[in-house]
Design a protein around this motif. Structure first.
Motif, mmCIF file in Angstrom:
data_model
loop_
_atom_site.group_PDB
_atom_site.id
_atom_site.type_symbol
_atom_site.label_atom_id
_atom_site.label_comp_id
_atom_site.label_asym_id
_atom_site.label_seq_id
_atom_site.Cartn_x
_atom_site.Cartn_y
_atom_site.Cartn_z
ATOM 1 N N ASP A 25 -4.671 -32.832 -29.209
ATOM 2 C CA ASP A 25 -5.078 -32.551 -27.835
ATOM 3 C C ASP A 25 -4.169 -31.451 -27.287
ATOM 4 O O ASP A 25 -3.097 -31.717 -26.740
ATOM 5 C CB ASP A 25 -4.966 -33.823 -26.982
ATOM 6 C CG ASP A 25 -5.475 -33.617 -25.553
ATOM 7 O OD1 ASP A 25 -5.709 -32.460 -25.150
ATOM 8 O OD2 ASP A 25 -5.624 -34.632 -24.832
ATOM 9 N N ASP A 46 -7.637 -21.884 -21.521
ATOM 10 C CA ASP A 46 -6.582 -22.884 -21.454
ATOM 11 C C ASP A 46 -5.981 -23.113 -22.842
ATOM 12 O O ASP A 46 -6.374 -22.490 -23.831
ATOM 13 C CB ASP A 46 -7.146 -24.184 -20.878
ATOM 14 C CG ASP A 46 -6.077 -25.070 -20.235
ATOM 15 O OD1 ASP A 46 -4.880 -24.714 -20.325
ATOM 16 O OD2 ASP A 46 -6.452 -26.106 -19.656
ATOM 17 N N TYR A 47 -5.059 -24.058 -22.913
ATOM 18 C CA TYR A 47 -4.335 -24.326 -24.152
ATOM 19 C C TYR A 47 -5.241 -24.801 -25.283
ATOM 20 O O TYR A 47 -4.844 -24.729 -26.457
ATOM 21 C CB TYR A 47 -3.252 -25.378 -23.909
ATOM 22 C CG TYR A 47 -2.124 -24.894 -23.027
ATOM 23 C CD1 TYR A 47 -1.105 -24.092 -23.537
ATOM 24 C CD2 TYR A 47 -2.075 -25.244 -21.683
ATOM 25 C CE1 TYR A 47 -0.061 -23.656 -22.732
ATOM 26 C CE2 TYR A 47 -1.033 -24.815 -20.863
ATOM 27 C CZ TYR A 47 -0.037 -24.017 -21.388
ATOM 28 O OH TYR A 47 0.991 -23.583 -20.587
ATOM 29 N N ASN A 48 -6.420 -25.286 -24.966
ATOM 30 C CA ASN A 48 -7.307 -25.785 -26.019
ATOM 31 C C ASN A 48 -7.701 -24.708 -27.020
ATOM 32 O O ASN A 48 -8.122 -25.015 -28.132
ATOM 33 C CB ASN A 48 -8.559 -26.425 -25.418
ATOM 34 C CG ASN A 48 -9.392 -25.437 -24.630
ATOM 35 O OD1 ASN A 48 -8.899 -24.826 -23.669
ATOM 36 N ND2 ASN A 48 -10.654 -25.294 -24.971
ATOM 37 N N LYS A 101 0.264 -29.109 -21.134
ATOM 38 C CA LYS A 101 0.741 -29.671 -19.863
ATOM 39 C C LYS A 101 2.182 -30.154 -20.005
ATOM 40 O O LYS A 101 3.027 -29.910 -19.131
ATOM 41 C CB LYS A 101 -0.161 -30.823 -19.434
ATOM 42 C CG LYS A 101 0.225 -31.442 -18.099
ATOM 43 C CD LYS A 101 -0.733 -32.565 -17.714
ATOM 44 C CE LYS A 101 -0.317 -33.191 -16.383
ATOM 45 N NZ LYS A 101 -1.238 -34.303 -15.999
ATOM 46 N N ARG A 153 -4.564 -29.466 -24.745
ATOM 47 C CA ARG A 153 -4.407 -29.444 -23.286
ATOM 48 C C ARG A 153 -3.257 -30.351 -22.861
ATOM 49 O O ARG A 153 -2.439 -29.976 -22.010
ATOM 50 C CB ARG A 153 -5.714 -29.860 -22.600
ATOM 51 C CG ARG A 153 -6.783 -28.768 -22.573
ATOM 52 C CD ARG A 153 -7.890 -29.125 -21.591
ATOM 53 N NE ARG A 153 -8.848 -28.042 -21.441
ATOM 54 C CZ ARG A 153 -9.989 -27.950 -22.113
ATOM 55 N NH1 ARG A 153 -10.313 -28.890 -23.002
ATOM 56 N NH2 ARG A 153 -10.818 -26.940 -21.904
#
Length: 269
Positions: free
Chosen positions: A223, A177-179, A229, A225
């Motif tokens: 952050d 994921d984006y993390n 989003k 994530r």
């Protein structure tokens, strides 16, 4: 074989080099693409040929006129006080005396996953010279991407990310994921909205001698994530699967630019 056997038994249709390339084509990857990949092998289910097959498939998908890039960070090469849980005080002197210097040819990646570590060892793969946040690249623009990587800011324009930004690179999140989306550190750097800095330490070889180098850089704590989003609500993100892995593809320059403004508007007070 343990966990390997479990993955094989739980995969109805294993992936191969051919099927991975076909999946990449469905996601919009074409010959000549410049592609930055963050990956998780375990998310893909069983792959015949394992991590080596994944690297070959990615290289074949971008072709001879393309370039494949992966992060090859080595944060283990740090001062004992740099960690979130620092080494015991009584070990600090030993640590600083014994830490091996960064060597782009031999220093293994740390926390990047087995696909990235395998890619690091492939023929013609080049690597940037930053002792903590290097990138590896293979293909047409590999030398251009890796030849300059200033010590600080380590995710600024005078780094592989800066080259990728100007080359209109695509980003593939393969089962992650984006993390773990490294280019968002560039958004943090360029935003000017994170004033906190701290001193980093790493060991390098300089003029044939082992030497600790020290540099200040920002405290990366966004952050990602939440940022990702928000990015998906306003920009095109292609989604699909490679094997069992959920994947996302988007333009690096678009998410970096979006991230700069998002961080400015959402920075911690």
């Amino acid at each position: 074989m343990g966990r390997y056997d479990d993955i094989m038994q739980n995969t109805k249709k294993p992936s191969t080099i051919t099927t991975i390339i076909a999946n990449l084509r469905k996601l919009g990857i074409v010959n000549g693409d410049i592609l930055l990949v963050h990956s998780s092998l375990s998310s893909m289910g069983f792959v015949i040929g394992g991590y080596e097959a994944v690297v070959w498939a990615l290289l074949q998908a971008v072709g001879e006129d393309g370039t494949l890039i992966m992060p090859s960070q080595t944060m283990q090469n740090s001062d004992p006080t740099d960690y979130s849980k620092p080494a015991p005080i009584e070990q600090h002197e030993l640590w600083r005396r014994a830490m091996l210097p960064y060597n782009p040819l031999t220093t293994p990646t740390c926390g990047m996953g087995i696909i990235a570590e395998t890619f690091r060892t492939f023929p013609n793969t080049l690597r940037s010279n930053h002792p903590q946040t290097s990138f590896c690249a293979n293909g047409k623009y590999a030398q251009r991407i890796t030849e300059e990587h200033v010590l600080t800011p380590q995710f600024g324009m005078n780094t592989p990310l800066g080259k990728m930004y100007n080359l209109k690179t695509k980003v593939l999140l393969l089962g992650v994921d984006y993390n773990v989306c490294t280019c968002l550190h560039m958004s943090e750097t360029l935003s000017g909205a994170i004033p906190n800095t701290y001193e980093h330490g790493a060991v390098v070889m300089k003029d044939g001698k082992r030497e600790w180098v020290w540099f200040n850089d920002i405290d990366y704590d966004t952050d990602f994530r939440a940022l990702g989003k928000a990015f998906e609500e306003k920009h095109n993100v292609t989604k699909g699967k490679i094997g069992q892995a959920k994947c996302k593809i988007f333009q690096l320059n678009e998410i970096v630019d979006f991230g700069i403004e998002w961080i400015k508007n959402n920075k911690k007070s």
